[in-house]
Every structure is written in structure tokens, then in C-alpha cells.
Design a protein around this motif. Structure first.
Motif, mmCIF file in Angstrom:
data_model
loop_
_atom_site.group_PDB
_atom_site.id
_atom_site.type_symbol
_atom_site.label_atom_id
_atom_site.label_comp_id
_atom_site.label_asym_id
_atom_site.label_seq_id
_atom_site.Cartn_x
_atom_site.Cartn_y
_atom_site.Cartn_z
ATOM 1 N N SER A 38 -30.941 3.773 49.570
ATOM 2 C CA SER A 38 -32.100 2.929 49.277
ATOM 3 C C SER A 38 -33.386 3.697 49.489
ATOM 4 O O SER A 38 -33.433 4.639 50.292
ATOM 5 N N PRO A 39 -34.445 3.301 48.779
ATOM 6 C CA PRO A 39 -34.444 2.268 47.748
ATOM 7 C C PRO A 39 -33.844 2.782 46.447
ATOM 8 O O PRO A 39 -33.598 3.975 46.304
ATOM 9 N N GLN A 40 -33.616 1.888 45.506
ATOM 10 C CA GLN A 40 -33.087 2.292 44.209
ATOM 11 C C GLN A 40 -34.131 3.036 43.406
ATOM 12 O O GLN A 40 -33.819 3.948 42.638
ATOM 13 N N SER A 41 -35.394 2.617 43.552
ATOM 14 C CA SER A 41 -36.468 3.278 42.829
ATOM 15 C C SER A 41 -37.758 3.171 43.628
ATOM 16 O O SER A 41 -37.909 2.266 44.466
ATOM 17 N N MET A 42 -38.669 4.104 43.363
ATOM 18 C CA MET A 42 -39.963 4.124 44.039
ATOM 19 C C MET A 42 -41.033 4.564 43.054
ATOM 20 O O MET A 42 -40.819 5.520 42.284
ATOM 21 N N PHE A 43 -42.171 3.870 43.109
ATOM 22 C CA PHE A 43 -43.325 4.250 42.292
ATOM 23 C C PHE A 43 -44.468 4.533 43.263
ATOM 24 O O PHE A 43 -44.915 3.633 43.965
ATOM 25 N N TYR A 99 -33.011 11.327 43.276
ATOM 26 C CA TYR A 99 -32.544 11.964 44.503
ATOM 27 C C TYR A 99 -31.228 11.317 44.917
ATOM 28 O O TYR A 99 -31.125 10.091 45.007
ATOM 29 N N PHE A 100 -30.228 12.156 45.164
ATOM 30 C CA PHE A 100 -28.913 11.677 45.566
ATOM 31 C C PHE A 100 -28.597 12.156 46.978
ATOM 32 O O PHE A 100 -28.780 13.330 47.295
ATOM 33 N N CYS A 101 -28.085 11.239 47.787
ATOM 34 C CA CYS A 101 -27.472 11.672 49.032
ATOM 35 C C CYS A 101 -25.982 11.886 48.757
ATOM 36 O O CYS A 101 -25.424 11.319 47.816
ATOM 37 N N ALA A 102 -25.355 12.698 49.576
ATOM 38 C CA ALA A 102 -23.921 12.938 49.466
ATOM 39 C C ALA A 102 -23.367 13.180 50.852
ATOM 40 O O ALA A 102 -24.005 13.819 51.686
ATOM 41 N N GLY A 103 -22.182 12.644 51.101
ATOM 42 C CA GLY A 103 -21.519 12.855 52.369
ATOM 43 C C GLY A 103 -20.133 13.412 52.133
ATOM 44 O O GLY A 103 -19.495 13.121 51.126
ATOM 45 N N PHE A 135 -21.102 10.519 46.628
ATOM 46 C CA PHE A 135 -22.522 10.462 46.310
ATOM 47 C C PHE A 135 -23.035 9.030 46.366
ATOM 48 O O PHE A 135 -22.306 8.079 46.029
ATOM 49 N N GLY A 136 -24.293 8.878 46.769
ATOM 50 C CA GLY A 136 -24.971 7.603 46.663
ATOM 51 C C GLY A 136 -25.355 7.330 45.228
ATOM 52 O O GLY A 136 -25.207 8.187 44.349
ATOM 53 N N ALA A 137 -25.900 6.132 44.990
ATOM 54 C CA ALA A 137 -26.261 5.716 43.635
ATOM 55 C C ALA A 137 -27.564 6.348 43.157
ATOM 56 O O ALA A 137 -27.881 6.294 41.973
ATOM 57 N N GLY A 156 -27.009 3.088 38.511
ATOM 58 C CA GLY A 156 -26.661 2.172 39.590
ATOM 59 C C GLY A 156 -25.360 2.488 40.300
ATOM 60 O O GLY A 156 -25.066 1.892 41.339
ATOM 61 N N LEU A 157 -24.594 3.417 39.764
ATOM 62 C CA LEU A 157 -23.303 3.768 40.376
ATOM 63 C C LEU A 157 -23.277 5.179 40.925
ATOM 64 O O LEU A 157 -22.329 5.571 41.611
ATOM 65 N N GLY A 158 -24.267 5.967 40.617
ATOM 66 C CA GLY A 158 -24.307 7.337 41.108
ATOM 67 C C GLY A 158 -23.273 8.211 40.425
ATOM 68 O O GLY A 158 -22.908 7.997 39.266
ATOM 69 N N LEU A 159 -22.778 9.191 41.160
ATOM 70 C CA LEU A 159 -21.776 10.116 40.646
ATOM 71 C C LEU A 159 -20.409 9.727 41.190
ATOM 72 O O LEU A 159 -20.224 9.611 42.406
ATOM 73 N N ARG A 160 -19.465 9.541 40.301
ATOM 74 C CA ARG A 160 -18.109 9.189 40.704
ATOM 75 C C ARG A 160 -17.148 10.298 40.279
ATOM 76 O O ARG A 160 -17.164 10.743 39.137
ATOM 77 N N LEU A 161 -16.297 10.687 41.212
ATOM 78 C CA LEU A 161 -15.402 11.818 41.005
ATOM 79 C C LEU A 161 -14.205 11.407 40.150
ATOM 80 O O LEU A 161 -13.487 10.460 40.481
ATOM 81 N N ILE A 162 -13.985 12.164 39.072
ATOM 82 C CA ILE A 162 -12.868 11.869 38.169
ATOM 83 C C ILE A 162 -11.649 12.713 38.564
ATOM 84 O O ILE A 162 -10.572 12.181 38.826
#
Lengths: 110, 112
Positions: free
Chosen positions: A7-12, A87-91, A100-102, B40-46
Motif C-alpha cells: 500500500s498504497p495502490q497509487s499515489m499522486f 514500485y514493487f516490494c518482493a519477499g 511480489f506485491g501488487a 492489481g495483482l502484481g507479478l505472479r510466478l508461472i
């Protein structure tokens, strides 16, 4: 697979403002990463975090690996127009299991 | 400049067609990955692969298969394309101990 809530999904925002975004997970990760995707391109790694509590900077970007290992945040200071992107987070537990996050879509108004 | 190259930026295919998406990396990476990116779903691993001729299913393998006959090339195959496979497809690669994936620029596939 595990879900990352970003979060957030978007920012302006206006140019010069600071930006903060975060990511949470229901499970523990060993590594947190932040990527940026410019329009029409693939994501590029910005910052990687390997230890709980770790705080790492890359220019105007600062990211932290949460103490609980279930969250991370990314701050951008003094935003500029070229910060625009997703911007994507990833764990990850290991290199083969990254989630990855959305994404957070950032728009910067000059 | 190290690269992950995806053969097409844009593709339009018909429902039922067999579709091949190609990815080549020049970094001698062992690991290669295919993701799809949807709003809305980001990256999904195939699928992913950590060695030649090896492959592992990711989170959403249904309707897809992969091929890795050479270390530098990882192909994603849509056996019979469907409209719900319209998406952006991203290929990535990395060394086994390195978490910094290198991504290609993506292939935007439209199935009509």
C-alpha cells in the motif's frame, strides 16, 4: 502462494514531496527487496534487505526490513518527475521463491 | 550491458493458437523465471528453472508449459491460448545466490 499486501495502490504527489510506501506479509521472509518498473520496461532492483531491522539507503531512497520480518517500507525523499513508475516490494525465503506485491503506482506532478 | 531479451514486445494471437514466448539472457545465470503481470495483482510466478532441462511450477502454471534446452534460453508455451491469458509476460534471470533478478522488458500478449 503467499500474499504480500502493498500500500498504497497509487499515489499522486507534487515534485519535491516525500513518498512512503509499505508492504506486509502474513508470513516471515528472509529477504525483502524493492523494484521499480518504468513504463514499457521490466522491473529493476532498487534495494535488497537481508537482515531484520536493516535500514539501507540508495541515494534518495531508504528501505527498512521490519523487525518482525513480516514487513518492509520504502521512502523516497524530495521526489522528482523521473520517480514516476510502479514500485514493487518482493519477499523471499530463497532465491527460487520470491513473491511480489501488487505494486504502488507513483505519479509526480511537476 | 547485461541483458534479458524477450523476443517480442507485442503479440496478438487467436484463441486456440499455440503461442511461444522466448527469453534469452547473456549473463550465464542458472535461474530463469516467467511471471505474468496484471493490474492489481502484481507479478505472479508461472514457472521457473534452475538448470538446463529442469523446470518447476510456480503459483499459476495451468495452461502453460516451459522449455529450457540451453542455459541461456527459457521458453514459455501457451498450449492453446485463451482470452484470460491476455497479459504482460515478464522473464527474469539470476544467479542461485543472488536475489537481484534481472528482468526483460516484457511481452504484452493479447488473445482475441
Amino acid at each position: 502462494g503467499q500474499q504480500l499486501n502493498q500500500s498504497p495502490q497509487s499515489m499522486f504527489i507534487q515534485e519535491g514531496e516525500d513518498v512512503s510506501m509499505n508492504c506486509t506479509s502474513s508470513s516471515i521472509f528472509n529477504t525483502w527487496l524493492w523494484y521499480k518498473q518504468d513504463p514499457g520496461e521490466g522491473p529493476v532492483l532498487l534495494i535488497a534487505l537481508y537482515k531484520a531491522g536493516e535500514l539501507t539507503s540508495n541515494g534518495r531512497l531508504t528501505a527498512q526490513f521490519g523487525i518482525t520480518r513480516k514487513d518492509s517500507f520504502l521512502n523516497i525523499s524530495a521526489s522528482i518527475p523521473s520517480d514516476v513508475g510502479i514500485y514493487f516490494c518482493a519477499g523471499s525465503h530463497n532465491n527460487n521463491d520470491m513473491r511480489f506485491g501488487a505494486g504502488t503506482r507513483l505519479t509526480v506532478k511537476p | 550491458d547485461v541483458k534479458v531479451t524477450q523476443s517480442s514486445r507485442y503479440l496478438v494471437k487467436r484463441t486456440g493458437e499455440k503461442v511461444f514466448l522466448e527469453c534469452v539472457q547473456d549473463m550465464d545465470h542458472e535461474n530463469m523465471f516467467w511471471y505474468r503481470q496484471d493490474p492489481g495483482l502484481g507479478l505472479r510466478l508461472i514457472y521457473f528453472s534452475y538448470d538446463v532441462k529442469m523446470k518447476e511450477k510456480g503459483d499459476i502454471p495451468e495452461g502453460y508449459s516451459v522449455s529450457r534446452e540451453k542455459k541461456e534460453r527459457f521458453s514459455l508455451i501457451l498450449e492453446s491460448a485463451s482470452t484470460n491469458q491476455t497479459s504482460m509476460y515478464l522473464c527474469a534471470s539470476s544467479f542461485p545466490s543472488n536475489y537481484g533478478y534481472t528482468f526483460g522488458s516484457g511481452t504484452r500478449l493479447t488473445v482475441v
